[in-house]
Design a protein around this motif. Structure first.
Motif: not given
Length: 397
Positions: A103-120
Motif C-alpha cells: 500500500a503506497f501513494r502512486v500520484f501525489n498532487g502537485e508533487g507529480d504535476g497535477i494539483g488537487g489529485l492523488t492516487i493510492d
C-alpha cells in the motif's frame, strides 16, 4: 470542449509563477471576477500579456486552482494525464516490487504535476481522490489515462470537495472488480485491514509509514505506550509488534474501538492485553494524572483541526498545550513522538512549539530524529507547503 479563459497575474506575483509555483492564489489574479465555472482551462499571462502557464480553475481550501504546464502549446487532455501518471508510476517502481509493503501513494498532487489529485495503491486496487470540483471535471480523461497505464483489480474514487457546503455522497466504485472488504494490505510486513468503500478514510494513513517502522524497530521495546488521536490504532499495532509491554489507544470516535480491535486481530495480537479508550484525549490526560499513570512513549498525532461538543482544537493554537499535558505524564527518559500534518507551519516553527512546551513545563529534552513525507509522497521545491508532514522524536531528560 473545455471552457478557456485568460487570467492576468498581478505583477507582484509574476516572478513567483515564473519560478514554477503551482498554486493559484486569489490575490494573485487581477481579473478574478472572470472565473465562473470550475474546470475552466486557464491561460496565465502577466500584465503585459506575456505567457506564464496553463492551468485550471478549481476551488479548494488551498487556493483557486493549479498551474499544470508552462508549455503554451501543450494540450490538457487524456494524453497529458497519461504522461504524468506514467512518470509517477515509473518513480514508484521500487514500491511495486516490494512484497513487504503493498500500500503506497502512486500520484501525489502537485508533487507529480497535477494539483488537487492523488492516487493510492492497495494491493492491486487504486483509489483516486479529487480535491476540487475543478479537477473532477477531468475525471473521464484521468480515469482513462490510469486504465491505460496500469493493470488493476479495481478502481475506486473519493470526492474530497463539497458542493453547497455538503460533501457529495455516491458509490466510490469506478471500474474493475469490487473488493471484498476488508482488503488486507501490508506495510513493512505488518497487516492492515482497509475499506475502500467507507467514505474518505480507508483505515490508516500512508504518509506515516517511516515513522511507524521507526517506532517498531527502535523505540517500542519494553515501553508502555500511549497513542493519542489513535484512529484505528496503527501506531499501537507497530508498537506492540516492536515489543511494547502495553499500548493504550485513545480516540474520541466511537468507531475507533472496533477498528483498532480489527487491526490488532489481523496481526494475531491479543487486543485484550492492550487498552482501547473511546474518549476525549484531554480528558484522558486528566484521568491519567489523577490515577498517577505515566508512559514511556507518547504518540501525539492530532488532526490539524477538530471540534467536539465542548471544545475545538487547532494545531496552530493548541499544540503547545497538548504537548505540555503529554509531558506531564511522560516518564523520565520517555519518548514523545510529536507529529502534525498542518501545512501552515514549517519544521522550525513546529520545533519552536516543542521547545516552548518543555520550557514552560520546567523540563529538559533531547531531539532524537525527525521525519517528513516518505518517498512515495513526492513534493516539489517550488511548493514547500506540499511537504506538510512534520514528526519529531523527543526524549524527556
Amino acid at each position: 470542449m473545455k471552457n478557456r479563459k485568460d487570467i492576468i497575474i498581478n505583477h507582484q506575483f509574476e516572478n513567483k509563477y515564473k519560478s514554477g509555483y503551482p498554486l493559484l492564489h486569489k490575490e494573485a489574479i487581477n481579473n478574478l471576477g472572470d472565473l465562473k465555472q470550475e474546470g475552466t482551462i486557464l491561460r496565465l499571462t502577466n500584465e503585459k500579456g506575456e505567457f506564464l502557464g496553463i492551468g485550471f480553475y478549481g476551488l479548494q481550501n488551498k487556493g483557486y486552482g493549479w498551474v499544470l504546464t508552462r508549455k503554451e502549446s501543450e494540450e490538457i487532455n487524456k494524453e497529458f494525464f497519461q504522461r504524468k501518471i506514467s512518470k509517477a508510476i515509473e518513480n514508484r517502481a521500487s514500491f511495486y516490487q516490494s512484497t513487504d509493503t503493498t500500500a503506497f501513494r502512486v500520484f501525489n498532487g502537485e508533487g507529480d504535476g497535477i494539483g488537487g489529485l492523488t492516487i493510492d495503491y492497495y494491493d492491486g486496487f487504486y483509489v483516486i481522490s479529487w480535491y476540487s470540483q475543478g479537477i473532477y471535471t477531468f475525471k473521464e480523461d484521468i480515469i482513462a489515462a490510469l486504465k491505460e497505464v496500469v493493470s488493476y483489480k479495481g478502481i475506486y474514487q473519493k470526492k474530497r470537495f463539497s458542493t453547497d457546503g455538503k460533501y457529495i455522497e455516491e458509490d466510490d466504485f469506478v471500474t474493475g472488480d469490487r473488493g471484498e472488504f476488508p482488503i488486507i494490505v501490508k506495510e513493512n510486513g505488518v497487516n492492515f485491514a482497509v475499506y475502500l468503500n467507507e467514505g474518505a478514510m480507508v483505515g490508516f494513513f500512508l504518509d506515516q509509514r517511516d515513522v511507524r517502522k521507526t517506532i517498531r524497530d527502535k523505540y517500542a521495546k519494553g515501553r508502555k505506550v500511549l497513542n493519542t488521536f489513535s484512529y484505528t490504532g496503527a501506531f499501537s499495532v507497530f508498537a506492540a509488534l516492536g515489543g511494547a509491554t502495553k499500548t493504550t489507544s485513545v480516540d474520541l470516535a466511537n468507531r475507533s474501538l472496533g477498528k483498532t480491535i480489527e487491526q490488532f486481530s489481523v496481526n494475531e495480537l491479543d487486543y485484550e492485553a492492550h487498552d482501547i479508550k473511546v474518549m476525549d484525549v484531554f480528558k484522558y490526560f486528566k484521568y491519567a494524572e489523577k490515577k498517577g499513570l505515566s508512559f514511556d512513549m507518547m504518540i501525539l498525532d492530532p488532526p490539524s483541526f477538530a471540534r467536539s461538543k465542548k471544545m475545538t482544537f487547532s494545531v496552530a493554537k493548541d499544540y503547545k498545550n497538548l504537548l505540555k499535558e503529554a509531558i506531564g505524564i511522560t516518564s523520565k527518559s520517555g519518548i514523545i513522538v510529536a507529529s502534525t500534518n498542518y501545512s501552515g507551519m514549517n519544521m522550525n516553527k513546529f520545533k519552536g512549539f516543542i521547545d516552548a512546551a518543555f520550557k514552560e513545563s520546567g523540563e529538559k529534552y533531547e531531539l532524537l530524529e525527525e521525519y517528513t513525507l516518505p518517498d512515495d509522497f513526492r513534493t516539489t521545491n517550488t511548493f514547500r507547503e506540499g511537504d506538510y508532514l512534520k514528526v519529531v522524536f523527543v526524549k524527556k531528560m
